[in-house]
Scaffold this active site. Structure first.
Site, PDB file in Angstrom:
ATOM      1  CE  LYS A 127      -2.661   0.536   3.680  1.00  0.00           C
ATOM      2  NZ  LYS A 127      -1.454   0.148   4.253  1.00  0.00           N
ATOM      3  CB  THR A 144       5.162   0.015  -2.461  1.00  0.00           C
ATOM      4  OG1 THR A 144       5.885  -0.523  -1.349  1.00  0.00           O
ATOM      5  CG2 THR A 144       6.032  -0.042  -3.701  1.00  0.00           C
ATOM      6  NE  ARG A 157      -0.105   4.950   8.641  1.00  0.00           N
ATOM      7  CZ  ARG A 157      -0.403   3.704   8.994  1.00  0.00           C
ATOM      8  NH1 ARG A 157      -0.845   3.464  10.213  1.00  0.00           N
ATOM      9  NH2 ARG A 157      -0.276   2.713   8.146  1.00  0.00           N
ATOM     10  CE  LYS A 172       2.407  -2.421   8.871  1.00  0.00           C
ATOM     11  NZ  LYS A 172       3.261  -1.419   8.229  1.00  0.00           N
ATOM     12  CB  ALA A 203      -4.566   1.235  10.587  1.00  0.00           C
ATOM     13  CG  PHE A 258      -3.439  -2.607   9.041  1.00  0.00           C
ATOM     14  CD1 PHE A 258      -2.308  -3.321   8.666  1.00  0.00           C
ATOM     15  CD2 PHE A 258      -3.506  -2.131  10.338  1.00  0.00           C
ATOM     16  CE1 PHE A 258      -1.271  -3.551   9.567  1.00  0.00           C
ATOM     17  CE2 PHE A 258      -2.470  -2.358  11.240  1.00  0.00           C
ATOM     18  CZ  PHE A 258      -1.358  -3.066  10.857  1.00  0.00           C
ATOM     19  CG  PHE A 272       4.333  -9.575  -6.283  1.00  0.00           C
ATOM     20  CD1 PHE A 272       5.265  -9.982  -5.326  1.00  0.00           C
ATOM     21  CD2 PHE A 272       3.386  -8.636  -5.913  1.00  0.00           C
ATOM     22  CE1 PHE A 272       5.247  -9.471  -4.041  1.00  0.00           C
ATOM     23  CE2 PHE A 272       3.354  -8.109  -4.627  1.00  0.00           C
ATOM     24  CZ  PHE A 272       4.287  -8.531  -3.689  1.00  0.00           C
ATOM     25  CD1 TRP A 315       8.845  -3.128  -4.622  1.00  0.00           C
ATOM     26  CD2 TRP A 315       9.588  -4.335  -6.367  1.00  0.00           C
ATOM     27  NE1 TRP A 315       9.867  -3.935  -4.167  1.00  0.00           N
ATOM     28  CE2 TRP A 315      10.342  -4.681  -5.223  1.00  0.00           C
ATOM     29  CE3 TRP A 315       9.872  -4.971  -7.579  1.00  0.00           C
ATOM     30  CZ2 TRP A 315      11.359  -5.634  -5.248  1.00  0.00           C
ATOM     31  CZ3 TRP A 315      10.898  -5.919  -7.618  1.00  0.00           C
ATOM     32  CH2 TRP A 315      11.619  -6.244  -6.453  1.00  0.00           C
TER      33      TRP A 315
END
Length: 558
Positions: A73, A75, A96, A107, A275, A303, A383, A411
């Site tokens: 998210k 990214t 954030r 995480k 979150a 999240f 991906f 990415w």
């Protein structure tokens, strides 16, 4: 093909002096307070000076429920910001700050990944500009002043059994969840039960992220309820006379931090409430400032959309008068397969049927976001193992939901890979279809608000609240807090309170274990299921692999 790690890419970044980044947004050198060469705080006087500017368009990035397969998210948020700048738009990113707890737990950090990162990545994921330390210190000052007041005669007649202000530390430490303080005799005060939350769950963090300026910050800090008397009347932080000193400690932390993406585009990184146990958005002051300086502002909510987006739309937008023009829901083929029942070890193999089965989770999030009156674009975060057939299955499913999915390769390729997503988002915004409205009105009762989120967003049959919780909510309504929104504290992994229940489950209830009043922040927290406001470390924490190498560089942070 071997890919560089996030930290290798970040270290190779060609960063520009932060003054050049500020100039892109019209911020002069004199209005920046530099922290080294590549990060700075934006002065309050400058923020005040741009309040007459017209607002840009706000884009919220959210996601499906997180899985071990990865969604990306942040990214995507960074990649979309770079993509918008690539297609000629004046755009800024708002995300954030990272908590040390998950960084050293399991995480990881919060600066994006691959070629869609915000830099300096290492500093952002460690001490950064010291904002979290300031929040921890301000919170701890109030804790100390409460116990000190009780020690020196308790003039306010605090019932020591009803001190509700818990302590905080910015680290995952399950041993501190429930403690006994003031042991050791008369000189150390009156023994009582207490406990710790993680700093990002502190009401001080929530207040810093919702306050408009320093005067609003001090008022909100003063409004925090810290304890109750024997007659159950509340004792506020202002009664302890802590609000002024706390504001002093937070004076610099209140100013937004400006950094840059790998492609030298401006990014505001400020605040960081969790979150699942808080409201999961960057600060109001950073978002509203960015909207005065850029034509497009891309921000995220933590999240899945059932937590982050719901709170962004029902709490942050309500409090700050914001209205997003578009919401981007991030999904991956891998996560769809996992939601469709495929084990993590088998995600590399093509399985179109599992993708189709797993799309129900995505569909529910799309439907939920649309219910707020905001158009949705789905970003398929690419991906290398994704096949064309799997990607097409997601696109076809999303089209059947009345939205469009765009494959984004940010990415791997940076803005070159996200230009199509940026173009689609701009096209969606220019249609002017957004008609945002929160899920529930202010005047709805607190219990009904909790039940509304449980039934309409999670799709539960009901929120289960015992008589004690219902009586507590009624008391708060009688005290004038009934118009506050609710902040649901729940596992991020599922629409239910069972983290193992993936997909789009039905036929369940949401048990509410506890409710807390955050009077300063301006919301009521409903703690559901087994969620903890102080996380613990996993069996093998990330901290075991983090160290300095012979050159003095950090290793193992990612």
């Amino acid at each position: 093909m071997a890919y560089k790690s996030d930290i290798e890419i970040a270290r190779a970044a060609s960063k520009k002096p932060i003054q050049e980044i500020g100039a892109k947004l019209g911020i002069s050198e004199s209005d920046l307070l530099p922290y080294g060469h590549d990060k700075a705080k934006v002065s309050q006087s400058f923020i005040n000076s741009v309040q007459g500017n017209e607002n840009g368009k706000l884009i919220l990035v959210t996601a499906i429920n997180p899985t071990p397969a990865g969604e990306g998210k942040t990214t995507t948020t960074v990649g979309l910001g770079d993509g918008l700048n690539r297609i000629g738009k004046k755009a800024a990113v708002c995300i954030r700050e990272a908590s040390l707890g998950p960084n050293f737990g399991m995480k990881g950090g919060a600066a994006g990944g691959g070629y869609a990162q915000v830099v300096p990545m290492e500093e952002m994921n460690l001490h950064f500009t010291g904002d979290f330390h300031a929040i921890t210190s301000a919170h701890s000052l109030l804790s100390a002043m409460i116990d000190n007041h009780i020690y020196w005669g308790n003039e306010l007649e605090i019932d020591t059994r009803r001190v509700v202000w818990r302590r905080v530390v910015d680290m995952n430490d399950r041993a501190l969840r429930q403690i006994t303080t003031s042991l050791g005799g008369v000189a150390n005060g009156f023994p009582r039960e207490a406990g710790f939350d993680i700093t990002v769950a502190s009401e001080v963090m929530a207040i810093l992220c919702l306050a408009k300026d320093l005067s609003d910050l001090q008022k909100r800090l003063g409004d925090m309820i810290v304890a109750y008397r024997r007659d159950k009347s509340p004792v506020y932080a202002r009664d302890i006379k802590a609000d002024g000193a706390m504001t002093v400690l937070l004076k610099d932390a209140m100013q937004p931090n400006l950094v840059q993406t790998l492609e030298n585009n401006p990014a505001f990184v400020h605040g960081g409430p969790f979150a699942n146990i808080a409201h999961g958005c960057n600060s109001v002051i950073a978002t509203t400032t960015a909207l005065k300086l850029a034509d497009y502002v891309v921000t995220e909510a933590g999240f899945g959309a059932d937590l982050g987006a719901e709170k962004f739309l029902n709490i942050k937008c309500r409090k700050a008068g914001l209205a997003p023009s578009c919401v981007v829901v991030v999904a991956t083929v891998r996560a769809m397969k996992m939601n469709g029942g495929v084990a993590k070890a088998n995600l590399g193999a093509e399985n179109v049927e599992a993708v189709k089965n797993g799309c129900a989770n995505l569909g529910r999030h799309i439907e939920n976001v649309k219910s707020f009156g905001v158009p949705v674009v789905v970003a398929i975060n690419h991906f290398v193992t994704d096949t064309d057939a799997e990607v097409q299955a997601v696109k076809d499913y999303v089209a059947a939901q009345g939205a469009e999915a765009v494959l984004s390769r940010h990415w791997e390729l940076g803005s070159e890979g996200s230009a199509d997503l940026a173009t689609k988002v701009v096209e969606t915004i220019e249609k002017g279809e957004a008609d945002f409205a929160p899920l529930y009105p202010d005047e709805m009762g607190l219990a009904e608000k909790i039940n509304t989120i449980a039934t309409k967003i999670y799709r539960a049959d009901a929120a289960l609240m015992d008589q004690k919780i219902l009586a507590q909510l009624k008391d708060w309504e009688d005290q004038g807090y009934g118009n506050l929104p609710v902040c649901m504290a729940k596992t991020q992994y599922s629409f239910t309170t069972d983290p193992n229940e993936r997909g789009a489950p039905t036929g369940f209830n949401i048990p509410v274990r506890e409710v807390r009043l955050s009077a300063g922040a301006g919301f009521v927290v409903a703690i559901c299921g087994e969620i903890m406001t102080m996380p613990g470390l996993p069996r093998v924490p990330s901290a075991e692999a983090i160290k300095l190498n012979a050159d003095g560089d950090v290793e193992g942070l990612f």
